[in-house]
Write an enzyme that holds these catalytic residues in place. Structure first.
Site, short mmCIF file in Angstrom:
data_model
loop_
_atom_site.label_atom_id
_atom_site.label_comp_id
_atom_site.label_asym_id
_atom_site.label_seq_id
_atom_site.Cartn_x
_atom_site.Cartn_y
_atom_site.Cartn_z
N HIS A 142 8.23 -26.85 -0.53
CA HIS A 142 7.59 -27.75 -1.33
C HIS A 142 6.46 -27.40 -2.09
O HIS A 142 5.75 -28.42 -2.72
CB HIS A 142 6.99 -29.00 -0.31
CG HIS A 142 8.09 -29.42 0.60
ND1 HIS A 142 8.88 -30.69 0.30
CD2 HIS A 142 8.77 -28.83 1.83
CE1 HIS A 142 9.85 -30.64 1.36
NE2 HIS A 142 9.78 -29.69 2.22
N GLU A 163 0.68 -1.16 -0.08
CA GLU A 163 0.06 -0.03 0.10
C GLU A 163 0.87 1.30 -0.01
O GLU A 163 0.53 2.18 -0.32
CB GLU A 163 -1.01 0.07 1.11
CG GLU A 163 -2.33 0.32 0.79
CD GLU A 163 -3.19 0.04 2.16
OE1 GLU A 163 -2.99 0.46 3.02
OE2 GLU A 163 -4.48 -0.34 1.57
N LYS A 211 -13.60 0.60 -4.72
CA LYS A 211 -14.67 1.10 -3.67
C LYS A 211 -15.71 1.93 -4.45
O LYS A 211 -17.04 1.63 -4.04
CB LYS A 211 -14.04 2.14 -2.44
CG LYS A 211 -13.31 1.16 -1.67
CD LYS A 211 -12.95 1.92 -0.43
CE LYS A 211 -11.99 1.49 0.46
NZ LYS A 211 -11.28 2.24 1.54
O1 PA5 Z 1 -3.03 1.68 5.79
C1 PA5 Z 1 -4.27 2.07 5.64
O2 PA5 Z 1 -4.60 3.49 5.72
C2 PA5 Z 1 -5.57 1.33 5.49
O3 PA5 Z 1 -5.24 -0.11 4.97
C3 PA5 Z 1 -6.45 1.12 6.40
O4 PA5 Z 1 -5.92 0.70 7.59
C4 PA5 Z 1 -7.80 0.15 6.05
O5 PA5 Z 1 -8.11 0.79 4.75
C5 PA5 Z 1 -8.81 0.35 6.93
O6 PA5 Z 1 -9.40 1.63 7.19
P1 PA5 Z 1 -10.22 2.10 8.25
O7 PA5 Z 1 -9.26 2.30 9.40
O8 PA5 Z 1 -10.54 3.75 7.99
O9 PA5 Z 1 -11.23 1.36 8.34
#
Ligand code: PA5
Length: 417
Positions: A296, A275, A408
């Site tokens: 394996h 990310e 989304k």
């Molecule tokens: O690292 C990040 O910002 C994302 O992975 C969020 O943690 C994830 O999308 C969850 O978001 P939220 O805490 O707003 O539900």
């Protein structure tokens, strides 16, 4: 103990690695000082900002109540809102703590029904963790779990609900109105960097993890990587090593170990790098290897497939567990193992694998003493800081994730939001 070392580099690449370290030193200096441009995402850089004594004491107090009253604790959260806690809890959990159950990370009715089923007959608390309280998975799970709590505890259900959200948000308002215990989700930390905050630490404390040792590990790592110069900084060395590989077409990194205890830590690490770095048409694709099992399955490809990856091992060097294979009067062909300890057998497999893989591509090694709370703290901080550096060297913003909006938008449209 903590070290990062590299094998399998030819002389040219070794020199190039030194060159990258020299040329990109500005990225290290900027990160060490906290760059103004990332001010709204750098709350994690000072470990003490969100994990000082006052925060830890409050979390320990809440955790103690939960531990006294509950058989189970449901962590509702997805991505950065649950990965850090789950990685430590699943690696270090011990008897006597409430069972930690995960929700808010799936939309599968099968999985959700199983989760609800597993709560039947148990006293339980929930902690709904969401920075942006619009995320579908935690929001929908929170609903069904509130209903389950209401059915079990009636008008006292609110006492069993903890929420972790940002100050001033609609989530905080709702929590105050309903009388939930509200914990602050740091506004200045993105989900995947929140291990050392209320987000990661409360569930860990409920599970009986020594959160003070964890924070100490992170603080000690912070002291090292925020001070050390380019030639003695393990996080910078690792970031440069990654970029060296990337420049040579090794666009996949495999994080490997011979400790299945790291399974959920892999989830955390994968998210952190994918990310943070995978954007603007760039980035190293993170994958993980749980050895020896996966030798394996994917071992063949690693050794003989396309030349597009490099690997980093996490190794625990100090023996904590022992199991000796005794001689046996059945002839099974395994007598060469008589008297040997699984610690040494596992180590032989590790060293052999590293040697074989390093003959094909560069291999990094992160060595720690053992997998305990302190060293998990070190690993969290090390990887977070190294990820920041790696992204800076690659030229991408580590702290945003615009790409996840694409699905989304389409999904919310289908659901009529
Ligand atoms: O690292 C990040 O910002 C994302 O992975 C969020 O943690 C994830 O999308 C969850 O978001 P939220 O805490 O707003 O539900």
């Amino acid at each position: 103990m903590f070290s990062f070392s590299v094998t399998g580099l030819c002389e040219d690449w070794r020199q190039e690695l030194e060159q990258i370290k020299e040329n990109e030193a500005e990225a290290l200096i900027k990160a060490q000082k906290k760059e103004a441009v990332y001010q709204d995402s750098s709350g994690w850089i000072d470990t003490q900002e969100w994990a000082d004594d006052a925060h830890l004491s409050r979390l320990e107090e809440i955790a103690e109540t939960v531990r006294k009253e509950a058989d189970a604790f449901v962590l509702i959260g997805v991505g950065g809102s649950n990965n850090a806690a789950r990685s430590v809890i699943e690696a270090l959990k011990s008897d006597g703590a409430p069972e930690i159950i995960y929700a808010g990370n799936t939309l599968s009715p099968h999985a959700l029904n199983q989760m609800l089923e597993s709560l039947k007959g148990k006293e339980f608390y929930i902690d709904c963790i969401a920075k942006n309280f619009e995320t579908l998975e935690p929001g929908s799970s929170f609903r069904i779990l509130r209903k389950a709590l209401k059915e079990k505890y009636g008008d006292q259900a609110y006492r069993h609900i903890i929420t972790t959200g940002t100050k001033g948000s609609a989530f905080e308002k709702l929590s105050m109105e309903q009388g939930y215990t509200f914990l602050e989700f740091p506004e200045d930390i993105g989900g995947r960097f929140t291990a050392m905050s209320n987000v990661g630490l409360l569930p860990m404390a409920v599970a009986g993890i020594d959160i003070r040792a964890l924070v100490k590990g992170a603080s000690d790592m912070e002291a090292l990587v925020r001070k050390a110069g380019p030639s003695e900084n393990p996080a910078y060395e690792y970031a440069a090593f990654r970029n060296l590989n990337y420049r040579h077409g090794h666009k996949i990194e495999m994080l490997s170990s011979f400790e299945p205890q790291l399974r959920y830590f892999y989830y955390w690490w994968t998210q952190l790098f994918a990310e943070s770095e995978g954007k603007d048409g760039k980035g190293i694709f993170p994958v993980t290897g749980e050895f020896s099992e996966q030798l394996h399955s994917i071992g063949q490809y690693i050794q003989d497939g396309e030349d597009m990856m490099f690997e980093t091992f996490v190794t625990a060097e100090v023996q904590k567990d022992s199991l000796v294979i005794e001689a046996d009067d059945v002839f099974d062909g395994f007598d060469y193992l008589n008297g040997k300890d699984f610690f040494d057998i596992n180590r032989a497999a590790l060293e052999a694998t590293m040697e074989a893989h390093a003959a094909k591509f560069p291999v990094g090694r992160i060595s720690i003493d053992c997998l305990d709370a302190y060293h998990f703290g070190q690993l969290f901080y090390f990887f977070q800081f190294a990820c920041y550096l790696s992204c800076s060297i690659m030229g991408v913003n580590p702290f945003d994730q615009p790409g996840v909006e694409a699905y989304k938008v389409r999904m919310f449209e289908r659901l009529g939001k």
